[in-house]
Design a protein around this motif. Sequence first.
Motif, PDB file in Angstrom:
ATOM      1  N   ASP A 181       0.840  -1.202   0.000  1.00  0.00           N
ATOM      2  CA  ASP A 181       0.000   0.000   0.000  1.00  0.00           C
ATOM      3  C   ASP A 181       0.874   1.251   0.000  1.00  0.00           C
ATOM      4  OD1 ASP A 181      -1.664   2.216   0.792  1.00  0.00           O
ATOM      5  OD2 ASP A 181      -3.183   0.731   1.341  1.00  0.00           O
ATOM      6  N   PRO A 182       0.765   2.080  -1.043  1.00  0.00           N
ATOM      7  CA  PRO A 182       1.646   3.252  -1.136  1.00  0.00           C
ATOM      8  C   PRO A 182       1.409   4.300  -0.045  1.00  0.00           C
ATOM      9  CG  PRO A 182       0.024   3.233  -2.930  1.00  0.00           C
ATOM     10  CD  PRO A 182      -0.133   1.930  -2.195  1.00  0.00           C
ATOM     11  N   LEU A 183       0.276   4.213   0.660  1.00  0.00           N
ATOM     12  CA  LEU A 183       0.025   5.202   1.716  1.00  0.00           C
ATOM     13  C   LEU A 183       0.792   4.874   2.999  1.00  0.00           C
ATOM     14  CD1 LEU A 183      -3.816   5.874   1.321  1.00  0.00           C
ATOM     15  CD2 LEU A 183      -1.894   7.123   0.323  1.00  0.00           C
ATOM     16  N   VAL A 184       1.356   3.665   3.029  1.00  0.00           N
ATOM     17  CA  VAL A 184       2.048   3.213   4.248  1.00  0.00           C
ATOM     18  C   VAL A 184       3.533   3.015   3.952  1.00  0.00           C
ATOM     19  CG1 VAL A 184       2.221   1.285   5.891  1.00  0.00           C
ATOM     20  CG2 VAL A 184      -0.016   2.095   5.155  1.00  0.00           C
ATOM     21  N   ASP A 185       4.340   3.347   4.945  1.00  0.00           N
ATOM     22  CA  ASP A 185       5.769   3.057   4.862  1.00  0.00           C
ATOM     23  C   ASP A 185       5.981   1.638   5.410  1.00  0.00           C
ATOM     24  OD1 ASP A 185       8.439   2.769   5.186  1.00  0.00           O
ATOM     25  OD2 ASP A 185       8.758   4.653   6.261  1.00  0.00           O
ATOM     26  N   GLY A 186       6.005   0.676   4.511  1.00  0.00           N
ATOM     27  CA  GLY A 186       6.078  -0.739   4.912  1.00  0.00           C
ATOM     28  C   GLY A 186       7.382  -1.098   5.613  1.00  0.00           C
ATOM     29  N   LYS A 187       8.340  -0.180   5.590  1.00  0.00           N
ATOM     30  CA  LYS A 187       9.604  -0.450   6.292  1.00  0.00           C
ATOM     31  C   LYS A 187       9.568   0.065   7.732  1.00  0.00           C
ATOM     32  CE  LYS A 187      12.817  -1.015   2.501  1.00  0.00           C
ATOM     33  NZ  LYS A 187      11.879  -2.012   2.014  1.00  0.00           N
ATOM     34  N   HIS A 188       8.484   0.735   8.091  1.00  0.00           N
ATOM     35  CA  HIS A 188       8.359   1.237   9.461  1.00  0.00           C
ATOM     36  C   HIS A 188       7.032   0.780  10.042  1.00  0.00           C
ATOM     37  CE1 HIS A 188      11.647   3.897   8.091  1.00  0.00           C
ATOM     38  NE2 HIS A 188      12.042   3.716   9.332  1.00  0.00           N
ATOM     39  N   LEU A 189       7.049  -0.471  10.502  1.00  0.00           N
ATOM     40  CA  LEU A 189       5.850  -1.055  11.106  1.00  0.00           C
ATOM     41  C   LEU A 189       6.141  -1.373  12.569  1.00  0.00           C
ATOM     42  CD1 LEU A 189       4.841  -3.682   8.356  1.00  0.00           C
ATOM     43  CD2 LEU A 189       4.142  -1.275   8.533  1.00  0.00           C
ATOM     44  N   ALA A 190       5.204  -0.985  13.437  1.00  0.00           N
ATOM     45  CA  ALA A 190       5.315  -1.325  14.865  1.00  0.00           C
ATOM     46  C   ALA A 190       4.151  -2.239  15.205  1.00  0.00           C
ATOM     47  CB  ALA A 190       5.250  -0.066  15.721  1.00  0.00           C
ATOM     48  N   VAL A 191       4.443  -3.419  15.719  1.00  0.00           N
ATOM     49  CA  VAL A 191       3.360  -4.333  16.099  1.00  0.00           C
ATOM     50  C   VAL A 191       3.014  -4.068  17.560  1.00  0.00           C
ATOM     51  CG1 VAL A 191       4.889  -6.295  16.704  1.00  0.00           C
ATOM     52  CG2 VAL A 191       2.536  -6.724  15.975  1.00  0.00           C
ATOM     53  N   ILE A 192       1.723  -4.001  17.837  1.00  0.00           N
ATOM     54  CA  ILE A 192       1.275  -3.600  19.178  1.00  0.00           C
ATOM     55  C   ILE A 192       0.133  -4.490  19.630  1.00  0.00           C
ATOM     56  CG2 ILE A 192      -0.258  -1.832  18.144  1.00  0.00           C
ATOM     57  CD1 ILE A 192       0.308  -0.158  20.684  1.00  0.00           C
ATOM     58  N   GLY A 193       0.049  -4.752  20.933  1.00  0.00           N
ATOM     59  CA  GLY A 193      -1.077  -5.525  21.435  1.00  0.00           C
ATOM     60  C   GLY A 193      -1.202  -5.374  22.938  1.00  0.00           C
ATOM     61  N   HIS A 194      -2.416  -5.604  23.407  1.00  0.00           N
ATOM     62  CA  HIS A 194      -2.729  -5.479  24.834  1.00  0.00           C
ATOM     63  C   HIS A 194      -3.137  -6.846  25.384  1.00  0.00           C
ATOM     64  CE1 HIS A 194      -4.556  -4.201  28.559  1.00  0.00           C
ATOM     65  NE2 HIS A 194      -5.753  -4.588  28.169  1.00  0.00           N
ATOM     66  N   SER A 195      -2.577  -7.168  26.568  1.00  0.00           N
ATOM     67  CA  SER A 195      -3.008  -8.351  27.303  1.00  0.00           C
ATOM     68  C   SER A 195      -2.772  -9.632  26.495  1.00  0.00           C
ATOM     69  CB  SER A 195      -4.469  -8.172  27.707  1.00  0.00           C
ATOM     70  OG  SER A 195      -4.736  -8.965  28.816  1.00  0.00           O
ATOM     71  N   ARG A 196      -3.799 -10.458  26.247  1.00  0.00           N
ATOM     72  CA  ARG A 196      -3.522 -11.668  25.446  1.00  0.00           C
ATOM     73  C   ARG A 196      -3.029 -11.272  24.051  1.00  0.00           C
ATOM     74  NH1 ARG A 196      -9.378 -13.896  26.231  1.00  0.00           N
ATOM     75  NH2 ARG A 196      -8.958 -12.685  28.109  1.00  0.00           N
ATOM     76  N   LEU A 197      -3.465 -10.110  23.606  1.00  0.00           N
ATOM     77  CA  LEU A 197      -2.981  -9.652  22.294  1.00  0.00           C
ATOM     78  C   LEU A 197      -1.610  -8.993  22.405  1.00  0.00           C
ATOM     79  CD1 LEU A 197      -6.389  -8.487  20.794  1.00  0.00           C
ATOM     80  CD2 LEU A 197      -5.110 -10.602  20.356  1.00  0.00           C
ATOM     81  N   GLY A 198      -1.188  -8.711  23.645  1.00  0.00           N
ATOM     82  CA  GLY A 198       0.198  -8.269  23.889  1.00  0.00           C
ATOM     83  C   GLY A 198       1.143  -9.471  23.874  1.00  0.00           C
ATOM     84  N   LYS A 199       0.648 -10.613  24.350  1.00  0.00           N
ATOM     85  CA  LYS A 199       1.426 -11.852  24.212  1.00  0.00           C
ATOM     86  C   LYS A 199       1.593 -12.106  22.709  1.00  0.00           C
ATOM     87  CE  LYS A 199      -1.617 -13.732  27.914  1.00  0.00           C
ATOM     88  NZ  LYS A 199      -1.286 -13.024  29.108  1.00  0.00           N
ATOM     89  N   THR A 200       0.486 -11.882  21.987  1.00  0.00           N
ATOM     90  CA  THR A 200       0.472 -12.130  20.549  1.00  0.00           C
ATOM     91  C   THR A 200       1.421 -11.185  19.812  1.00  0.00           C
ATOM     92  OG1 THR A 200      -1.827 -12.853  20.759  1.00  0.00           O
ATOM     93  CG2 THR A 200      -1.080 -12.259  18.555  1.00  0.00           C
ATOM     94  N   SER A 201       1.438  -9.906  20.199  1.00  0.00           N
ATOM     95  CA  SER A 201       2.326  -8.976  19.479  1.00  0.00           C
ATOM     96  C   SER A 201       3.787  -9.344  19.733  1.00  0.00           C
ATOM     97  CB  SER A 201       2.037  -7.512  19.841  1.00  0.00           C
ATOM     98  OG  SER A 201       2.285  -7.271  21.198  1.00  0.00           O
TER      99      SER A 201
END
Length: 416
Positions: A241-261
């Motif tokens: 997607d040209p609107l996103v800088d695919g080289k600068h991605l931060a994965v984030i999650g909270h709680s069980r989804l923080g385990k997942t991130s």
Amino acid sequence: MRTTLFLLLTASALAQTPRPGVNYDEAKVGTDPLPDLKLTTAEDWTQKRRPEILKLFEDHVYGKTPGDIGAPKFEVTATKTDALGGLATRKFIHISLPSHPAWPGMDVMLYTPNAIKNAPCFVGLSFGGNHAVSTEADVPLSTRWMRESKDKNVVDHRATEATRGTESSRWPLEMILKRGFAVATAYYGDIEPDHADGWKEGLRAAVSKDGASTIWKNGEWGAIGAWSWGLSRIADYLQTDPLVDGKHLAVIGHSRLGKTSLWAGVQDPRFGIIISNDSGEGGAALMRRDFGETTAIITKAFPHWFTPNYSSYAGNAAACPVDMHMLIALAAPRPIYIASAADDHWADQKGEFLSGKYASPVYALFGKQGVVVDAQPAIDTPVGDFIGYHMRTGKHDVTDFDWTQFMNFAARHWTK
Ligand code: GTR
């Protein structure tokens, strides 16, 4: 008796209610030594030790992500260029697996700031679906299975109109977009519904040769593995997607989804920054401390999150060949942020901090500093260089304070 009480409590109540038999006393924490990181050089770490440790996490905690799942297909199903009053462009992208049509696929919601062409992006899954993350009334309501919740107006395991915006305080979209970051998110239940048999209708059965009759073996993936896989497919789309800088991605999650991130981030190097918020047991918290939630409690309540033999460490965390400082270390030398909340004893805030502290020597091999400080910092005081940490005032949640620190951290490392 305790089992009955346990079953009656909902997950969120569990996160806050002190329970009999749960240790909240620092004087009584486990004292078993942590497994040795066996550090020599950065090269040895990268070539040898890191792959060994990653395999230990596959074998004993989360299970291995199968490598032979087919290529995903991306369909942009809607684009709105004046979302959030013109602040952003909003897209919906349906991700499916043509080689495994039994998986119903996932619907990603992507907001990109209109003021920036190629925006760095936070990528994370939600508990309630895209319509719960956004307050925009035209976001399609999720039709997928959800955990029942009277408080959140989930009825008969389905979202209702009243669930719109119910997760929006955890996703302060305008604040994030105004600061020049994009946000890509999807409902975790699109990948696999979060209950013991959820995998039968989700990705894991769809891609397994025995389908819903699969008997999971030690070392095979659980729900956290499947959700993590979904995060990587969002990353795949974002590269296109040209609107996103695919080289600068931060994965984030909270709680069980923080385990997942954490698990997604350590497996997928395209996540240049990894953020776990209140991830607790099975996430950033050291399992050997036995403070708050323990391996025994989590594997009894949520065995489907992990590979089967993780349950064998219930009451015997010392026998597990890994502890969670090794998970944090797998991120090195990428920046990683661990956030805790002062009232979230269930997640063992000190255990979360100590993982960062004990992972810091791995960063030192790369000439980088980890958490920098020796002791847990005062409340609301972010610390750390390549391993960020804070303990915010308040409960198990994601707040603007947390997001401000995550954005400061990303901005500092990405020199935006
Ligand atoms: C709790 C669970 C925690 C945490 C939390 C959540 O019930 O014990 O490990 O994952 O749920 O995800 O909200």
